[in-house]
Design an enzyme around this catalytic site. Structure first.
Site, PDB file in Angstrom:
ATOM      1  N   CYS A  53      14.345  59.776  29.092  1.00  0.00           N
ATOM      2  CA  CYS A  53      15.231  59.339  28.013  1.00  0.00           C
ATOM      3  C   CYS A  53      15.358  57.806  28.018  1.00  0.00           C
ATOM      4  O   CYS A  53      14.393  57.110  27.731  1.00  0.00           O
ATOM      5  CB  CYS A  53      16.574  60.043  28.122  1.00  0.00           C
ATOM      6  SG  CYS A  53      17.521  60.022  26.581  1.00  0.00           S
ATOM      7  N   HIS A  68      15.374  66.208  28.762  1.00  0.00           N
ATOM      8  CA  HIS A  68      16.224  66.424  29.935  1.00  0.00           C
ATOM      9  C   HIS A  68      16.145  67.886  30.372  1.00  0.00           C
ATOM     10  O   HIS A  68      15.857  68.778  29.582  1.00  0.00           O
ATOM     11  CB  HIS A  68      17.691  66.133  29.590  1.00  0.00           C
ATOM     12  CG  HIS A  68      18.006  64.693  29.379  1.00  0.00           C
ATOM     13  ND1 HIS A  68      18.120  63.802  30.415  1.00  0.00           N
ATOM     14  CD2 HIS A  68      18.269  63.995  28.238  1.00  0.00           C
ATOM     15  CE1 HIS A  68      18.440  62.608  29.926  1.00  0.00           C
ATOM     16  NE2 HIS A  68      18.534  62.697  28.608  1.00  0.00           N
TER      17      HIS A  68
END
Length: 481
Positions: free
Chosen positions: A330, A427
């Site tokens: 991310c 994630h």
């Protein structure tokens, strides 16, 4: 359709863990139970099935209740972006980014959303177990409060006050809380409990009786330190610790100043063949690390500056030249590129910041946040994996031609031409046992074959057993109204 609330005599006294344990205990007693936290402050968030976000602790409590996480379980989520400002998420959706002083003025407007979510949960379940935030002893914040006594009184929910004996001064924590509370707030407290005791609990008998005598509150028990707490996701970045050294392959993770969604690390930390090292401010990246992880961040450009201030950019280049692997997740993925641009000032002052240059990609911040659960196919192994995305920004560049994964036929992430630097927006991937084994195998680490989900379930059952053994659970649940 009843509720009980656990508040703390201070921050980080173990409220989240207590609520998770009580949820699982109530569930095993045949109750339909749901967790609720009116207001949470955390950059460790979970994506709900309907595309919203809540605190990761409430997602764990939902798992303890064997429920799908929904945004009503945490209607107000504050995600710190700077030392003085945070993003405000209301019922799963971003409302605004405000400074602390401005949020104080905003709070009274949010009570309606809090009570709306709470009442929906109450209508669906036999019992709602509510977690407070911080401490009701912060009486300077009482005006407009929606997290502790302001909520308890508005919703007429009885409170049990938890003290943390591990920090010391637990008698003053609890007796002092009563001393500073408004009498009508203090009247909401039905009793207290002591958490995180180490050693023989009977040694605290005199202190326990003193608290009962001074406050007039009923004691619900002394809960010893829960030794399996490390097997459950941590809510606060301050709780992140390096794992015990096992002589395994070393993986280093940078403890960024705005680290976010750090439960990505939990499945790796549980692997017996992995030595997970959290690299903190002022420390150097271990030269014997096989993999360095740059985790998610709530402030990509801010944490790029923080990273350079620690000298980690120099350490990373040395690690790369030695043949080491790098994974950016991310915000960490964004940092690995050539540049991060924020012309609209979405995460801070408008401008751009040079990236680390280990991936030939560039990122531009965009106002729309991507919040979704994601099914992907790992490019290298062909394994199907499930994760989630929770980010702003769009990343493009030549290294995207070597994607980390495919999502609905579209490339996701990027891999360097040497194959040792990987970036992805996904994630939660390491919770998938087969993918974790394949990924670790690529960098020369033999996975153990452990089931991550089974380990979390077993830890929740052990937590419920622990709570049942040491607290008056029947008495606590009987208080609910």
């Amino acid at each position: 359709m009843t509720a009980i609330m656990i508040q703390g005599a201070g921050s980080n006294v173990g409220k989240s863990m207590l609520v998770a344990g009580l949820c699982r205990a109530a569930l095993r007693r045949g109750r339909s139970v749901a967790p609720f936290k009116p207001q949470n402050m955390s950059n460790n968030a979970a994506v709900t099935a309907d595309g919203g976000e809540i605190g990761r602790a409430q997602a764990l409590q939902a798992l303890a209740s064997r429920l799908e996480p929904i945004t009503d379980m945490n209607p107000i989520l504050l995600k710190p972006e700077t030392d003085v400002g945070a993003q405000v998420v209301v019922q799963g959706k971003r409302l605004a980014t405000v400074k602390a002083r401005d949020y104080a003025a905003l709070k009274p407007q949010l009570m309606g959303a809090v009570l709306e979510s709470f009442n929906r949960l109450k209508a669906m379940h036999d019992l709602v177990i509510v977690e407070g935030a911080g401490s009701p002893a912060e009486v300077n914040l009482r005006a407009g409060d929606i997290a502790n006594m302001g909520f308890a009184r508005a919703a007429d929910v009885p409170v049990i006050l938890a003290g943390d004996i591990d920090r010391g001064g637990v008698i003053a924590q609890i007796v002092g809380t009563q001393a500073v509370l408004d009498p009508e707030d203090a009247a909401m407290i039905a009793g207290f409990l002591i958490n995180k005791f180490r050693g023989d609990p009977s040694l605290f008998d005199d202190g326990y009786r003193l608290i009962e005598a001074r406050t007039g509150w009923r004691g619900f028990g002394v809960l010893p330190w829960f030794s399996q707490a490390h097997k459950l996701p941590a809510e606060d970045a301050l709780d992140l610790r390096s794992g015990p050294s096992s002589g395994g392959v070393k993986i280093a993770c940078l403890a960024l100043s705005r680290i976010a969604n750090f439960d990505d690390l939990d499945p790796l930390n549980a692997e017996p063949g992995v030595d997970m090292v959290m690299v903190r401010a002022g420390e150097t990246i271990p030269c014997d690390a096989q993999l360095v992880i740059i985790p998610g961040s709530k402030s990509t450009r801010g944490d790029l500056e923080f990273l350079r201030a620690q000298g980690w950019d120099i350490d990373l280049m040395a690690h790369y030249r030695r043949g080491g692997h790098v994974l950016g997740i991310c915000g960490g993925y964004q940092m690995l590129g050539r540049v991060v641009r924020d012309p609209g000032g979405i995460e801070g002052a408008p401008g751009e910041t040079a990236g680390l240059g280990l991936l030939d990609v560039a990122t531009e911040m965009t106002p729309d946040k991507r919040l979704t659960r994601t099914r992907a196919v790992h490019a290298a192994s062909g394994l199907e994996v499930e994760g989630y995305e929770i980010h702003i920004g769009r990343t493009e560049g030549p290294d995207r031609a070597r994607p980390f994964a495919q999502v609905e036929g579209q490339p996701e992430g990027a891999i360097s031409d040497c194959g040792r630097v990987t970036g992805s927006y996904l994630h939660g991937l390491f919770a998938a046992d087969a993918f974790r084994a394949a990924f670790l195998g690529q960098i020369g680490i033999a996975a153990s074959g452990l089931s991550h989900s089974s380990g979390v379930e077993a830890a929740l059952d052990a937590l419920a057993d622990h709570v049942e053994a040491h607290l008056d659970v029947a008495g606590i649940l009987a208080l609910a109204r």
